[in-house]
Design an enzyme around this catalytic site. Structure first.
Site, PDB file in Angstrom:
ATOM      1  N   LYS A 229     -10.169  -6.402   2.702  1.00 25.58           N
ATOM      2  CA  LYS A 229      -9.578  -6.160   1.384  1.00 25.58           C
ATOM      3  C   LYS A 229      -9.364  -7.491   0.660  1.00 25.58           C
ATOM      4  CE  LYS A 229      -7.737  -1.744   2.881  1.00 25.58           C
ATOM      5  NZ  LYS A 229      -6.645  -0.891   3.348  1.00 25.58           N
TER       6      LYS A 229
ATOM      7  N   GLN B 146      -0.348  -1.456   4.763  1.00 26.68           N
ATOM      8  CA  GLN B 146      -1.393  -0.899   5.640  1.00 26.68           C
ATOM      9  C   GLN B 146      -0.781   0.107   6.616  1.00 26.68           C
ATOM     10  OE1 GLN B 146      -4.645  -1.422   5.238  1.00 26.68           O
ATOM     11  NE2 GLN B 146      -5.288  -0.251   7.021  1.00 26.68           N
TER      12      GLN B 146
ATOM     13  N   ASP C 142      -2.203   2.309  -3.699  1.00 22.38           N
ATOM     14  CA  ASP C 142      -2.700   3.180  -2.634  1.00 22.38           C
ATOM     15  C   ASP C 142      -2.431   4.646  -2.963  1.00 22.38           C
ATOM     16  OD1 ASP C 142      -4.137   2.522  -0.441  1.00 22.38           O
ATOM     17  OD2 ASP C 142      -2.420   1.908   0.779  1.00 22.38           O
TER      18      ASP C 142
HETATM   19  N1  GUN Z   1      -5.138   3.023   6.815  1.00 24.20           N
HETATM   20  C1  GUN Z   1      -6.330   3.651   6.796  1.00 24.20           C
HETATM   21  N2  GUN Z   1      -6.752   3.837   5.534  1.00 24.20           N
HETATM   22  C2  GUN Z   1      -5.798   3.326   4.730  1.00 24.20           C
HETATM   23  C3  GUN Z   1      -5.667   3.224   3.317  1.00 24.20           C
HETATM   24  O1  GUN Z   1      -6.505   3.661   2.535  1.00 24.20           O
HETATM   25  N3  GUN Z   1      -4.535   2.611   2.890  1.00 24.20           N
HETATM   26  C4  GUN Z   1      -3.581   2.159   3.732  1.00 24.20           C
HETATM   27  N4  GUN Z   1      -2.505   1.595   3.207  1.00 24.20           N
HETATM   28  N5  GUN Z   1      -3.673   2.236   5.039  1.00 24.20           N
HETATM   29  C5  GUN Z   1      -4.778   2.817   5.536  1.00 24.20           C
END
Ligand code: GUN
Length: 292
Positions: A54, A98, A121
């Site tokens: 990311k 995350q 998110d």
């Molecule tokens: N863990 C797996 N996919 C995601 C996501 O799209 N966002 C977040 N914050 N955690 C994740």
């Protein structure tokens, strides 16, 4: 019939290039660089890999990124204090915590602490609640579900009245993607590992979104001829013939499904790259909301 392969990697690259161009444009116009902060609690290697990608993607798009890591034994208060600090930081337009977090952390409470305008998110309870209600508009849509819909709508411009089956009911993918399909006027069935007669239900699907996290669970003869298949699974299976000792497969038995479906996302190279592309898009939007 051999299915069309839906190239998520190329689609994601195009979206990332569009975001990069829009970021360059806004900076040229004297506006701020968008900023994304990530919060990573604990030492799950998979999560570290995702967060690293990311940051790399942000850098390439001209988006500022701020990485924050807390140890696995961080307290609820420490995580929430960090989120509050990021809420107050004007350089930060988007906050991504995350998931999953260590089990002693109350996830909902952390997600609720994120300022709604920075919830790139889309997991803030208010954003998810709005997604679930008619006539309400979430500020942000969760990234992987948004990526699934982008690929799907590119393939099928109208989903109206289509039978869509979502396999999996996770907060991150299954449930939000089902809500998005309902909003697109599809007839949606949500099924999961405990559903009875799974093959029978899936055989009725014009659209299948598989997000159950079980390697190659969906067999070719479960798929309706001509269906569009979106495979969200990213599963590691042992494979001594590969340099790393494993290979990555989806939730769908690809080699079989490709003979039956009209279009299918491969794994890797399908939905996976779309998540980051949507995150960058959401972060740019967060900066634009902040301009107003
Ligand atoms: N863990 C797996 N996919 C995601 C996501 O799209 N966002 C977040 N914050 N955690 C994740």
């Amino acid at each position: 019939m051999t299915a069309k392969i839906i190239d998520g990697k190329l689609t994601a690259e195009n979206i990332r290039a569009e975001v990069a161009a829009a970021v360059a444009e806004r900076v040229k116009a004297g506006k701020s660089k968008p900023g994304l902060a990530t919060v990573l609690v604990g030492d799950d290697p998979g999560s570290h890999t995702y967060v690293r990608s990311k940051h790399k993607a942000c850098l390439e798009a001209g988006i500022e990124s701020f990485g924050h890591e807390l140890p696995a034994n961080a307290t609820q208060a420490e995580v929430e204090q960090l989120v509050m600090q990021l809420n107050a930081d004007p350089r930060v337009n988007g906050i991504l915590v995350q998931l999953p977090m260590p089990s002693h952390i109350d996830e909902e409470s952390v997600l609720k602490a994120i300022s709604i305008e920075k919830d790139v998110d889309g997991f803030h309870p208010l954003n998810i609640g709005r997604l679930a209600q008619k006539g309400r508009e979430p500020l942000f849509i969760p990234c992987t579900p948004a990526g699934c819909m982008y690929l799907l709508e590119k393939e099928l411009p109208s989903l109206e009245g289509a039978n869509a089956v979502v396999l999996g009911r996770s907060n991150i993918v299954g449930m939000p993607v089902a809500l998005l399909l309902v909003r697109a006027n599809a007839t949606v069935t949500i099924c999961h590992s405990r559903s009875r007669n799974l093959p029978e239900i899936i055989r009725k699907a014009d659209i299948l979104v598989a997000a159950v996290g079980r390697p190659e669970m969906v067999k070719g003869d479960w798929i309706k001829p001509g269906a569009v298949v979106i495979d969200v699974g990213i599963n590691h299976v042992d494979d001594a013939s590969r340099p790393k000792g494993y290979r990555i497969v989806g939730d769908v038995a690809y080699d079989e499904a490709v003979q039956v479906a009209s279009a299918i996302t491969p794994v890797p190279g399908g939905v996976g790259p779309m998540t980051i592309a949507m995150l960058l898009k959401n972060t740019l939007r967060a900066a634009e909301i902040n301009d107003k």
